[in-house]
Write an enzyme that holds these catalytic residues in place. Structure first.
Site, PDB file in Angstrom:
ATOM      1  N   GLU A 139       0.813  -1.224   0.000  1.00  0.00           N
ATOM      2  CA  GLU A 139       0.000   0.000   0.000  1.00  0.00           C
ATOM      3  C   GLU A 139       0.844   1.271   0.000  1.00  0.00           C
ATOM      4  OE1 GLU A 139      -2.493  -0.694   3.402  1.00  0.00           O
ATOM      5  OE2 GLU A 139      -4.039  -1.670   2.193  1.00  0.00           O
ATOM      6  N   GLU A 189       7.357 -21.818   7.939  1.00  0.00           N
ATOM      7  CA  GLU A 189       7.764 -20.965   9.058  1.00  0.00           C
ATOM      8  C   GLU A 189       8.862 -21.595   9.917  1.00  0.00           C
ATOM      9  OE1 GLU A 189       5.011 -21.658  12.861  1.00  0.00           O
ATOM     10  OE2 GLU A 189       3.937 -20.722  11.204  1.00  0.00           O
TER      11      GLU A 189
END
Length: 296
Positions: free
Chosen positions: A81, A112
C-alpha cells in the site's frame, strides 16, 4: 509454549460455543477494545522504530517486513500500500512471507520452520547493512523470523522485532522490540484475531510515521500519492486546488504539465515556475513541500 500469552486460554471465551451470534459479537468487541491500550503502552518503542526507518530512508536504505502466516500477510499488505499512497518505488518497502507468493492465499507446510530460507529470501532482494528489518512473529519464536533477524544483525542492519509476548526469542536479536501484549485470543492461539489487529495497527504507524518524517505529506494531505485510478486522480486535483488556491480545472491543467506529481504541481503554481524547476527546488529541500513553498 503454555507460558506464551498468545497460546493461553481466555477465560472470557471459555463458553464461546454456547453463545448467540450477538453475544459473540459483544464478547469480541470487548476484547478488541483492549488492543489500542496494549499498543499505546509500546508508544516509545514504536516511535524509536519510526525514527530509525526514516533515517534509513533518508540514506538510501529500505524497510523490509518478514513474517509467516498472518504476520507475513500483514507485512506484505502494508508494503503493497506504500507505492499508491506515498509514490514510493516497490523496492523501498518490501514484504516477505515464509513460503513465498503462494503463502499469501494458502498455507505452505513447514515454511515458518525454516530459518535458512529467511536468509535466502533477504539475499534475493540484496538486503544490506543500509536497510532495516522488521521481524514479525506474534509468538516471538517463529524460526523463519528468527533466522531473518540473525542474518540482518550479522550484516549490521537495523533490526526491529514485533511480538505479542513480553519476553521472547526475538528480543535478543532486535535493536528495538515492539511487544503489545493483547492477551489470550477468543479462539485459543488464533493470532489472526487480537494479535493480528495489533500488528496491523503498528505497521500502519511504522510506515505512515516514517513517510511523514521524510516529507510525504503536507499537513494531513498525501501530497506524494500516485494517481493510479480515478479516485486518486480526483484526490490529486483537490489537493493541488486547495493548497495552491486554484480552481479544479486549473489544478488539473498544472498536474498534467507536471506528469501528475502533486508536490511538483503545487510548487510550480505557487512559485510560477515550470515543472523541472519545481522538482529541483523540492530536491534542494529534501522533498519537504512545506520548506519549498514561498515563505510568508
Amino acid at each position: 509454549m503454555l507460558n506464551l500469552t498468545t497460546e493461553q486460554r481466555n477465560p472470557a471465551s471459555a463458553q464461546v460455543d454456547t453463545l448467540s451470534a450477538r453475544q459473540i459479537v459483544d464478547l469480541m468487541n470487548s476484547q478488541d477494545a483492549l488492543i489500542a491500550e496494549a499498543v499505546a503502552r509500546e508508544s516509545e518503542n514504536i516511535s524509536r522504530a519510526i525514527e530509525i526507518i526514516a533515517d534509513r530512508f533518508r540514506n538510501g536504505g529500505r524497510l523490509f517486513y518478514q513474517g509467516a502466516g498472518t504476520s507475513g500477510r500483514l507485512g506484505v499488505l502494508d508494503a503493497s500500500e506504500c507505492p499508491p499512497t506515498f509514490s514510493t518505488p516497490p523496492s523501498m518497502v518490501v514484504g516477505i512471507i515464509a513460503g513465498g507468493q503462494r503463502a499469501l492465499t494458502n498455507a505452505v507446510e513447514g515454511a515458518e520452520d525454516n530459518p535458512d530460507q529467511a536468509r535466502s529470501d533477504l539475499e534475493l532482494h540484496h538486503f544490506s547493512s543500509k536497510d532495516v528489518l522488521v521481524g514479525i512473529a506474534t509468538s516471538g519464536r517463529t524460526p523463519y523470523v528468527l533466522g531473518g533477524l540473525k542474518y540482518a544483525r550479522s550484516l549490521g542492519a537495523a533490526t526491529v522485532g514485533f511480538t505479542c509476548n513480553e519476553s521472547s526469542e526475538l528480543h535478543p536479536l532486535s535493536d528495538i522490540v515492539i511487544a503489545p501484549v493483547v492477551g489470550p485470543e477468543i479462539v485459543s492461539g488464533s493470532t489472526r484475531l487480537k494479535a493480528g489487529t495489533a500488528t496491523k495497527m503498528v505497521l500502519n504507524m511504522l510506515t505512515t510515521g516514517a513517510m511523514v518524517l521524510i516529507g510525504k505529506t503536507y499537513g494531513n494531505l498525501m501530497v506524494d500519492l500516485r494517481a493510479s485510478n480515478e479516485k486518486l486522480k480526483l484526490r490529486s486535483i483537490r489537493i493541488v486546488a486547495e493548497i495552491a488556491e486554484l480552481t479544479p480545472p486549473k489544478a488539473e491543467e498544472i498536474l498534467l504539465a507536471c506528469q501528475g506529481e502533486v508536490k511538483t504541481a503545487i510548487v510550480a503554481s505557487l512559485h510560477q515556475i515550470d515543472a523541472q524547476a519545481a522538482r529541483e527546488l523540492l530536491t534542494s529541500h529534501d522533498g519537504q513541500l512545506r520548506a519549498a513553498l514561498p515563505q510568508q
